[in-house]
Design a protein around this motif. Structure first.
Motif, PDB file in Angstrom:
ATOM      1  N   THR A  49       0.823  -1.205   0.000  1.00 51.74           N
ATOM      2  CA  THR A  49       0.000   0.000   0.000  1.00 51.74           C
ATOM      3  C   THR A  49       0.858   1.256   0.000  1.00 51.74           C
ATOM      4  OG1 THR A  49      -1.881   1.116   1.069  1.00 51.74           O
ATOM      5  CG2 THR A  49      -0.201   0.212   2.520  1.00 51.74           C
ATOM      6  N   ASN A  51      -1.098   3.879   1.228  1.00 52.40           N
ATOM      7  CA  ASN A  51      -2.149   4.545   1.981  1.00 52.40           C
ATOM      8  C   ASN A  51      -1.946   4.327   3.476  1.00 52.40           C
ATOM      9  OD1 ASN A  51      -4.503   5.479   3.123  1.00 52.40           O
ATOM     10  ND2 ASN A  51      -5.865   4.152   1.974  1.00 52.40           N
ATOM     11  N   TYR A  53      -3.844   5.009   5.792  1.00 55.97           N
ATOM     12  CA  TYR A  53      -5.087   4.621   6.465  1.00 55.97           C
ATOM     13  C   TYR A  53      -5.578   3.232   6.077  1.00 55.97           C
ATOM     14  CZ  TYR A  53      -4.684   9.502   7.499  1.00 55.97           C
ATOM     15  OH  TYR A  53      -4.185  10.709   7.909  1.00 55.97           O
ATOM     16  N   ASP A  54      -4.739   2.459   5.400  1.00 59.05           N
ATOM     17  CA  ASP A  54      -5.094   1.088   5.050  1.00 59.05           C
ATOM     18  C   ASP A  54      -5.289   0.305   6.349  1.00 59.05           C
ATOM     19  OD1 ASP A  54      -4.969  -1.708   4.360  1.00 59.05           O
ATOM     20  OD2 ASP A  54      -4.097  -1.106   2.444  1.00 59.05           O
ATOM     21  N   GLU A  55      -6.465  -0.249   6.536  1.00 59.42           N
ATOM     22  CA  GLU A  55      -6.798  -0.941   7.787  1.00 59.42           C
ATOM     23  C   GLU A  55      -5.993  -2.224   7.996  1.00 59.42           C
ATOM     24  OE1 GLU A  55     -11.011  -1.483   7.935  1.00 59.42           O
ATOM     25  OE2 GLU A  55     -11.408   0.672   7.890  1.00 59.42           O
ATOM     26  N   LYS A  56      -5.380  -2.739   6.958  1.00 60.72           N
ATOM     27  CA  LYS A  56      -4.619  -3.984   7.077  1.00 60.72           C
ATOM     28  C   LYS A  56      -3.182  -3.755   7.537  1.00 60.72           C
ATOM     29  CE  LYS A  56      -7.398  -6.214   3.555  1.00 60.72           C
ATOM     30  NZ  LYS A  56      -7.444  -6.716   2.198  1.00 60.72           N
ATOM     31  N   LYS A  59      -0.123  -1.667  13.425  1.00 57.36           N
ATOM     32  CA  LYS A  59       0.042  -0.374  14.101  1.00 57.36           C
ATOM     33  C   LYS A  59       1.463   0.165  13.996  1.00 57.36           C
ATOM     34  CE  LYS A  59      -3.420   0.043  17.670  1.00 57.36           C
ATOM     35  NZ  LYS A  59      -3.666   0.119  19.100  1.00 57.36           N
ATOM     36  N   LYS A  62       2.144   1.551  10.618  1.00 61.10           N
ATOM     37  CA  LYS A  62       1.452   2.832  10.497  1.00 61.10           C
ATOM     38  C   LYS A  62       2.237   3.918  11.220  1.00 61.10           C
ATOM     39  CE  LYS A  62      -3.371   1.590   9.895  1.00 61.10           C
ATOM     40  NZ  LYS A  62      -4.732   1.714  10.390  1.00 61.10           N
TER      41      LYS A  62
END
Length: 97
Positions: A49, A51, A53-56, A59, A62
């Motif tokens: 990704t 992104n 904010y990619d939920e996968k 933490k 991110k």
């Protein structure tokens, strides 16, 4: 014209993830390309990704992604970053006295 300011990559979480960033100037604007790759079963890194904010995304990945975005601000707003750094130094000095 594209002018590279900085680019690098590093391995995260014992090799499970690879994070790449490229900070560049184009048409007078500082921009960044941040990409996350995930290690596949064949031992190669596949695109995952760009992104935040990619939920996968885990933490900690991110968190590293977000840290790079803040690091880019150093190049976009050097005067503001210096002012904030100076303010923090003053606060720390006051607290130590």
């Amino acid at each position: 014209m594209l002018k590279t300011i900085e680019k690098t990559s590093w391995i995260s979480d014992n090799g499970k993830w690879k994070i790449y960033y490229h900070i560049f100037e184009q048409d007078g604007l500082i921009q960044a390309d941040i990409t996350v790759f995930k290690l596949n079963s064949r031992g190669k890194y596949d695109y995952f990704t760009s992104n935040l904010y990619d939920e996968k995304l885990p933490k900690y990945v991110k968190g590293e992604f977000e840290a790079i975005r803040h690091y880019v601000d150093v190049f976009r707003y050097p005067k503001k970053v210096k002012e904030q750094t100076d303010e923090v130094k003053e606060i720390v000095e006051d607290l130590m006295n």
